[in-house]
Motif scaffolding. Structure first.
Motif, PDB file in Angstrom:
ATOM      1  N   PRO B 315     -43.564  32.559  17.346  1.00  0.00           N
ATOM      2  CA  PRO B 315     -44.701  31.896  18.007  1.00  0.00           C
ATOM      3  C   PRO B 315     -44.406  31.799  19.481  1.00  0.00           C
ATOM      4  N   ASP B 316     -43.098  32.196  20.213  1.00  0.00           N
ATOM      5  CA  ASP B 316     -42.823  31.923  21.453  1.00  0.00           C
ATOM      6  C   ASP B 316     -42.470  33.585  22.051  1.00  0.00           C
ATOM      7  N   ALA B 317     -43.251  34.484  21.159  1.00  0.00           N
ATOM      8  CA  ALA B 317     -42.708  35.764  21.831  1.00  0.00           C
ATOM      9  C   ALA B 317     -43.216  36.176  23.254  1.00  0.00           C
ATOM     10  N   MET B 318     -42.394  36.933  23.835  1.00  0.00           N
ATOM     11  CA  MET B 318     -42.912  37.147  25.205  1.00  0.00           C
ATOM     12  C   MET B 318     -43.984  38.607  25.079  1.00  0.00           C
ATOM     13  N   LEU B 319     -44.720  38.782  25.919  1.00  0.00           N
ATOM     14  CA  LEU B 319     -45.365  40.109  25.947  1.00  0.00           C
ATOM     15  C   LEU B 319     -44.514  41.248  25.768  1.00  0.00           C
ATOM     16  N   ILE B 320     -43.909  41.336  26.560  1.00  0.00           N
ATOM     17  CA  ILE B 320     -42.645  42.548  26.323  1.00  0.00           C
ATOM     18  C   ILE B 320     -42.269  42.885  24.762  1.00  0.00           C
ATOM     19  N   GLU B 321     -42.152  41.820  24.235  1.00  0.00           N
ATOM     20  CA  GLU B 321     -41.688  41.906  22.773  1.00  0.00           C
ATOM     21  C   GLU B 321     -42.668  42.617  21.857  1.00  0.00           C
ATOM     22  N   HIS B 322     -43.967  42.303  22.352  1.00  0.00           N
ATOM     23  CA  HIS B 322     -45.045  43.294  21.548  1.00  0.00           C
ATOM     24  C   HIS B 322     -45.043  44.493  21.791  1.00  0.00           C
ATOM     25  N   LEU B 323     -44.633  45.016  23.133  1.00  0.00           N
ATOM     26  CA  LEU B 323     -44.908  46.155  23.474  1.00  0.00           C
ATOM     27  C   LEU B 323     -43.683  47.317  23.389  1.00  0.00           C
ATOM     28  N   ALA B 324     -42.386  46.829  23.589  1.00  0.00           N
ATOM     29  CA  ALA B 324     -41.289  47.640  23.643  1.00  0.00           C
ATOM     30  C   ALA B 324     -39.960  47.304  22.828  1.00  0.00           C
ATOM     31  N   GLU B 325     -39.569  48.100  22.205  1.00  0.00           N
ATOM     32  CA  GLU B 325     -38.456  47.935  21.470  1.00  0.00           C
ATOM     33  C   GLU B 325     -37.180  47.370  22.259  1.00  0.00           C
ATOM     34  N   PRO B 326     -36.560  46.342  22.046  1.00  0.00           N
ATOM     35  CA  PRO B 326     -35.567  45.714  22.795  1.00  0.00           C
ATOM     36  C   PRO B 326     -34.203  46.572  22.509  1.00  0.00           C
ATOM     37  N   PRO B 327     -33.574  46.691  23.656  1.00  0.00           N
ATOM     38  CA  PRO B 327     -32.084  47.273  23.435  1.00  0.00           C
ATOM     39  C   PRO B 327     -31.197  46.217  22.781  1.00  0.00           C
ATOM     40  N   VAL B 328     -29.985  46.939  22.768  1.00  0.00           N
ATOM     41  CA  VAL B 328     -28.914  45.881  21.975  1.00  0.00           C
ATOM     42  C   VAL B 328     -28.270  45.197  23.191  1.00  0.00           C
ATOM     43  N   PHE B 329     -28.208  44.082  23.309  1.00  0.00           N
ATOM     44  CA  PHE B 329     -27.554  43.315  24.702  1.00  0.00           C
ATOM     45  C   PHE B 329     -26.258  42.694  23.771  1.00  0.00           C
ATOM     46  N   GLU B 330     -25.164  43.032  24.848  1.00  0.00           N
ATOM     47  CA  GLU B 330     -24.030  42.237  24.282  1.00  0.00           C
ATOM     48  C   GLU B 330     -23.616  41.019  24.802  1.00  0.00           C
ATOM     49  N   VAL B 331     -23.429  40.155  23.843  1.00  0.00           N
ATOM     50  CA  VAL B 331     -23.010  38.619  24.328  1.00  0.00           C
ATOM     51  C   VAL B 331     -21.655  38.372  24.414  1.00  0.00           C
TER      52      VAL B 331
END
Lengths: 310, 367
Positions: B315-331
């Motif tokens: 429900p809280d998805a940002m616009l970018i999340e619908h458009l582009a595949e996210p890369p892997v972020f290291e925590v």
């Protein structure tokens, strides 16, 4: 919660259920007694083979009671009944089953599955259709789904259909036999939320049967712990979790998986060993040890308990 | 963590052909399994967790095909594994490429001898017409060449190892004489009879009662210690994972969306899907309130997925999340997640309440 002045909806007294003939008689339920109040969620918890499902099925008259009585709204519903009374029982008490993959007729359309209970009751086609549509809407499905077959639905949706089938009769008491055990964790939450919503809207009473105490804690008001056909402990949910008295209840509680790696690694698993009781010559009695907290224990164990509390 | 890698999956793609349509079941999975650890793979049904693991023992269904990527298995001893052209060497050591093995016959020596699997339902995984002893000695015969008295002695020892009382008597009994928990113990005995290095447990406890589940989990832990196994544990129940796993990988729609040490995933989860999975656990719910259920259903993998696969249900998805595949972020060096939330440009977002509750618990421990 004021328990005592609440209306008792269903009352089970010394219920016994036996299978097999005289020579191979097996008593699956050995004299259980409990009351279910109107509007509450009453839980029965136990392992497979403990007789928890048998209790539920004996209440809804799938299995005949060998002894004891079941009264609903003050009227006896176990034993021989007239056709009108039988109809009354099936109208007022409904059941939701464990496995939504197995409990829906694969060859029938949803329309028929949900409406089957209404047939033969002198209702017109139009009314039946309207009630099915309403029941489907109530469980969050579209009335258009009525023309589809069960295989077209996912597990969670199928369980909703099972709930709609119970709701369409306008029951007061729903016996839910492990309604979420066969579902994925994420779908479980949906079904639990739906059951809670329906309870609030319609004042339903649930008899919730499960082996999983973590789910029970979340939805039940009172819980009865069943072991080998006997209730060993019965209490309000929070009392049961805070002060479990019977060693079997303690074992069940210790087995709940905690979603916390630190706590989980320190956890000590308790295994229940029935030989810790010495019941020869001093048989256990179902006693109220504190208000609304019942325990199956013999004189010696009660004395010990009293000593600990004093 | 400078443990030895035992299994390394790189950009694995698996496609199933179903009625002339293509189902993209795995969409670029990267995973390293280290020797001696227990790694849990968590996800809903249809997330691809079982498909991923079937690749490790060559049991992919006939209509499925690996269309890209590699699975490298690093054996301890070289002989009899795979064909010449499947072997190689990289910076981690000598490996066998499992992705190219294909036919069953090339799997001999690896399946059973190196990698074993405990299937979900002990009611269906044992042969009802053969005694437990027969089924156990069969595994000993085929994988270790034991015969006669030797095989019998070993079978009895294994039954004792999985804590079955009266093994001499039980040896001659049939599966129907065992309870569900006992059957699962027998299945575990058969699995370790092959002396594998990797044990894959595919939802080994979902068909069991909570009390029995706890006992079987404990048994798996003990067996793992005793035989020095690497355990891959598949489940949909994050509650179970806390008990057994050293690391947790969360799968969604055919990819790993978050992976980290168990403490990290439970106390500092990053991906919205991990949040949702955790908060739908009734153990973390508040009585009298709704559980935070995940809306909708997993995506249809027949279709091409754009953006973050979980976005339509978030429900809280940002616009970018619908458009582009996210890369892997290291925590952290051991913890990474595939979500735009971790992009430095993303606005601050707050995990739901049950997660914060958990976090507090974890924070106290860390300090």
């Amino acid at each position: 919660m004021p328990e005592d002045n609440r209306e008792v909806l269903l009352s089970v007294r010394d219920l016994r259920v036996a299978f097999g003939s005289r020579r191979h008689r097996f008593e699956a339920v050995k004299g259980v007694s409990f009351d279910i109040h109107k509007g509450e969620t009453f839980g029965i918890v136990g392992e497979s083979g403990s007789g928890k499902t048998t209790i539920g099925r004996a209440i809804i008259r799938v299995y005949p009671a060998a002894a004891g009585s079941v009264t609903f709204h003050g009227k006896q519903i176990s034993g021989e009944l007239s056709a009108a009374d039988r109809h009354w029982v099936t109208d007022k008490i409904q059941m939701i089953f464990q496995d939504p993959m197995a409990s829906l007729n694969e060859r029938a359309k949803i329309d028929y599955i949900v409406s089957e209970g209404l047939l033969g009751r002198g209702l017109g086609k139009i009314e039946i259709r309207a009630r099915v549509a309403q029941a489907l809407r109530d469980v969050g499905l579209l009335p258009e789904f009525a023309t589809r077959f069960p295989h077209e639905f996912s597990g969670g949706q199928r369980q909703r259909i099972g709930i709609a089938r119970a709701l369409v009769m306008n029951p007061e008491l729903i016996i839910a036999d492990e309604p979420i055990s066969a579902l994925d964790v994420s779908i479980r939450a949906q079904v639990l939320n739906l059951m809670r919503k329906l309870q609030q809207e319609r004042g339903l009473t649930y008899l919730f049967i499960s082996h999983d105490l973590s789910v029970m804690r979340f939805i039940c008001d009172r819980i009865a712990v069943v072991h080998k056909g006997e209730i060993v402990e019965l209490a309000d949910t929070e009392t049961l979790f805070r002060r479990p008295l019977h060693p079997y209840t303690q074992a069940l509680l210790s087995a709940i998986p905690i979603p916390n790696p630190v706590m989980e690694r320190q956890k000590v698993l308790k295994v229940y060993d029935p030989s810790c009781h010495h019941y020869e010559g001093d048989p256990p009695v179902f006693t109220e040890v504190e208000e609304n907290h019942f325990l199956l224990a013999n004189y010696e164990e009660l004395a010990k308990l009293q000593g600990r509390w004093a | 963590m400078n443990k030895r890698c035992i299994l390394s999956v790189r950009d694995l793609h698996v496609v199933f052909r179903l009625r002339n349509r293509k189902l993209h079941a795995l969409r670029g999975v990267n995973l390293d399994v280290y020797e001696g650890e227990t790694i849990a793979i968590v996800g809903e049904s249809g997330s691809g967790k079982s498909v991923l693991n079937k690749n490790f023992i060559g049991l992919l269904d006939n209509n499925g095909r690996i269309t890209g990527g590699s699975i490298r298995y690093y054996p301890r001893i070289w002989e009899h594994l795979g064909r010449e052209k499947d072997r190689g060497e990289d910076e981690q050591g000598e490996y066998v490429e499992l992705a190219g093995l294909g036919r069953s016959k090339n799997w001999r020596g690896i399946r059973g001898g190196q990698v074993c699997m405990i299937p979900q339902d002990p009611m269906t995984s044992l042969n009802p017409l053969k005694t437990i002893g027969w089924q156990l000695t069969e595994a000993l015969k085929l994988n270790r060449g034991l015969r006669g008295q030797q095989a019998y002695d070993e079978a009895i020892r294994l039954l004792e190892d999985v804590q079955i009382d009266n093994p001499e008597e039980r040896y001659w009994q049939y599966p129907h004489e065992f309870s569900g928990g006992m059957r699962q113990r027998v299945v575990i005995a058969i699995a370790i009879a092959c002396n594998p290095r990797i044990l894959i447990c595919d939802e080994p406890t979902t068909a069991l009662d909570v009390t029995i589940q706890a006992q079987v989990l404990q048994l798996i832990r003990e067996v793992k210690e005793k035989y020095g196994l690497t355990v891959i544990f598949i489940t949909h129940d994050l509650g179970v994972v806390a008990n057994v796993a050293d690391r947790v990988a969360v799968m969604y729609a055919g990819e790993i969306v978050e992976i980290g040490r168990t403490e990290e995933v439970f106390f500092k989860p990053q991906h919205p899907y991990t949040w949702a999975l955790l908060s739908s656990l009734p153990q973390l719910g508040t009585k009298g309130e709704d559980l935070l259920a995940i809306r909708g259903t997993p995506p249809n993998l027949f279709k091409e997925i754009t953006g973050d696969a979980f976005a339509p249900r978030n429900p809280d998805a940002m616009l970018i999340e619908h458009l582009a595949e996210p890369p892997v972020f290291e925590v952290s060096p051991t913890h990474s997640a595939r979500t735009w939330r971790l992009d430095p440009r993303a606005p601050e977002s707050k995990p739901p309440r049950p997660i914060r509750k958990l976090k507090k618990l974890g924070g106290e421990r860390d300090a």
